[in-house]
Design an enzyme around this catalytic site. Structure first.
Site, PDB file in Angstrom:
ATOM      1  N   ARG A  64       3.361 -29.660  11.026  1.00 17.70           N
ATOM      2  CA  ARG A  64       2.688 -28.455  11.530  1.00 17.70           C
ATOM      3  C   ARG A  64       2.238 -27.553  10.374  1.00 17.70           C
ATOM      4  NH1 ARG A  64       7.425 -28.289  16.019  1.00 17.70           N
ATOM      5  NH2 ARG A  64       6.492 -29.855  17.387  1.00 17.70           N
ATOM      6  N   GLY A 119      -1.200  -5.092   8.633  1.00 17.24           N
ATOM      7  CA  GLY A 119      -2.485  -5.152   7.930  1.00 17.24           C
ATOM      8  C   GLY A 119      -2.409  -5.974   6.656  1.00 17.24           C
ATOM      9  N   ARG A 171       9.307 -32.544  11.582  1.00 14.82           N
ATOM     10  CA  ARG A 171       8.148 -32.232  12.426  1.00 14.82           C
ATOM     11  C   ARG A 171       7.504 -30.902  12.017  1.00 14.82           C
ATOM     12  NH1 ARG A 171      12.591 -30.620  15.234  1.00 14.82           N
ATOM     13  NH2 ARG A 171      12.493 -28.739  16.505  1.00 14.82           N
ATOM     14  N   HIS A 172       8.288 -30.052  11.388  1.00 19.30           N
ATOM     15  CA  HIS A 172       7.731 -28.764  10.958  1.00 19.30           C
ATOM     16  C   HIS A 172       6.806 -28.941   9.755  1.00 19.30           C
ATOM     17  CE1 HIS A 172      10.241 -26.908  13.877  1.00 19.30           C
ATOM     18  NE2 HIS A 172      11.311 -27.494  13.363  1.00 19.30           N
ATOM     19  N   CYS A 213       3.375  -2.749   4.014  1.00 18.85           N
ATOM     20  CA  CYS A 213       2.501  -1.624   4.333  1.00 18.85           C
ATOM     21  C   CYS A 213       3.240  -0.814   5.396  1.00 18.85           C
ATOM     22  CB  CYS A 213       1.103  -2.081   4.755  1.00 18.85           C
ATOM     23  SG  CYS A 213       1.004  -3.021   6.291  1.00 18.85           S
ATOM     24  N   GLY A 214       2.552   0.037   6.119  1.00 18.39           N
ATOM     25  CA  GLY A 214       3.254   0.851   7.095  1.00 18.39           C
ATOM     26  C   GLY A 214       3.957   0.008   8.147  1.00 18.39           C
ATOM     27  N   THR A 215       3.211  -0.957   8.685  1.00 17.17           N
ATOM     28  CA  THR A 215       3.761  -1.837   9.726  1.00 17.17           C
ATOM     29  C   THR A 215       4.074  -3.242   9.224  1.00 17.17           C
ATOM     30  OG1 THR A 215       1.543  -2.552  10.299  1.00 17.17           O
ATOM     31  CG2 THR A 215       2.449  -0.664  11.543  1.00 17.17           C
ATOM     32  N   ASP A 226       0.870  -1.179   0.000  1.00 20.55           N
ATOM     33  CA  ASP A 226       0.000   0.000   0.000  1.00 20.55           C
ATOM     34  C   ASP A 226       0.913   1.238   0.000  1.00 20.55           C
ATOM     35  OD1 ASP A 226       0.873   0.428   2.599  1.00 20.55           O
ATOM     36  OD2 ASP A 226      -1.120   0.466   3.496  1.00 20.55           O
ATOM     37  N   HIS A 242      11.058 -22.966   9.999  1.00  9.03           N
ATOM     38  CA  HIS A 242      10.002 -23.687  10.716  1.00  9.03           C
ATOM     39  C   HIS A 242       8.607 -23.537  10.116  1.00  9.03           C
ATOM     40  CE1 HIS A 242      12.256 -24.179  14.833  1.00  9.03           C
ATOM     41  NE2 HIS A 242      12.927 -24.676  13.805  1.00  9.03           N
ATOM     42  N   ASN A 243       8.270 -22.351   9.594  1.00  7.20           N
ATOM     43  CA  ASN A 243       6.901 -22.134   9.099  1.00  7.20           C
ATOM     44  C   ASN A 243       6.802 -22.271   7.582  1.00  7.20           C
ATOM     45  OD1 ASN A 243       7.286 -19.304  11.158  1.00  7.20           O
ATOM     46  ND2 ASN A 243       6.210 -21.132  11.847  1.00  7.20           N
TER      47      ASN A 243
HETATM   48  C1  RB5 Z   1      -1.915   3.019   6.302  1.00  7.60           C
HETATM   49  O1  RB5 Z   1      -1.887   4.295   6.846  1.00  7.60           O
HETATM   50  C2  RB5 Z   1      -1.516   1.986   7.348  1.00  7.60           C
HETATM   51  O2  RB5 Z   1      -2.580   1.757   8.203  1.00  7.60           O
HETATM   52  C3  RB5 Z   1      -1.080   0.712   6.668  1.00  7.60           C
HETATM   53  O3  RB5 Z   1       0.002   0.983   5.835  1.00  7.60           O
HETATM   54  C4  RB5 Z   1      -0.630  -0.431   7.566  1.00  7.60           C
HETATM   55  O4  RB5 Z   1       0.350  -0.004   8.460  1.00  7.60           O
HETATM   56  C5  RB5 Z   1      -1.701  -1.201   8.198  1.00  7.60           C
HETATM   57  O5  RB5 Z   1      -1.461  -2.224   8.882  1.00  7.60           O
END
Ligand code: RB5
Length: 143
Positions: A136, A70, A132-133, A65-67, A8, A98-99
């Site tokens: 899972r 999301g 074992r992974h 995305c930002g974090t 995003d 593992h995943n």
């Molecule tokens: C957008 O502002 C922000 O919410 C998005 O990039 C993200 O961090 C959401 O998890």
């Protein structure tokens, strides 16, 4: 290796840097957008990347995305997707070991570019351990 990338607006610049890095590594890149810093909705891009990987159009995916949170939630809504937010080297390595994460999610507002590219490389270069992974991962795939 063909890798799908999607972001995003909060992850756009990081996605561009990752795309250039993957190309330099010799990977084929499927860019699913977004293509600018204009505001968009991360669920659309997480889903697009999840569907590209689940359908086999790409072997793996990277979403930003930002974090990273999301867009990872969105990608994980697609059956067969194991998308992991990674913020450090241990997480990048272990989520492959593992995943068998087929998508990683990175935060453009969390990581500096050099760190993010190091995490991408680690995840690509690490092997899934199986054993074992695998059991899972099979359980995850059944959900
Ligand atoms: C957008 O502002 C922000 O919410 C998005 O990039 C993200 O961090 C959401 O998890």
């Amino acid at each position: 290796m063909k890798i799908a990338v999607a972001a995003d607006h909060g992850g756009f610049l990081l996605k561009e840097a990752i795309k250039a890095h993957l190309t330099e590594r010799g990977c084929e890149v499927l860019d699913l957008g977004t293509h600018s810093e204009a505001s968009v909705d991360y669920p659309d891009y997480g889903r697009a990347c999840g569907e590209a990987v689940a359908s086999g159009h790409a072997e793996r995916g990277i979403v930003c995305c930002g974090t990273g949170i999301g867009i990872s939630i969105a990608a994980n809504k697609v059956k067969g997707i194991r998308a992991a937010v990674v913020t450090n080297e241990f997480m990048a390595e272990m989520t492959k070991r593992h995943n068998d994460a087929n998508i990683i999610a990175l935060g453009g507002r969390v990581l500096d570019e050099a760190t993010a590219l190091r995490l991408v490389d680690l995840w690509i270069d690490t092997e899934f351990e199986g054993g074992r992974h695998q059991r899972r991962v099979d359980m995850l795939n059944e959900m």
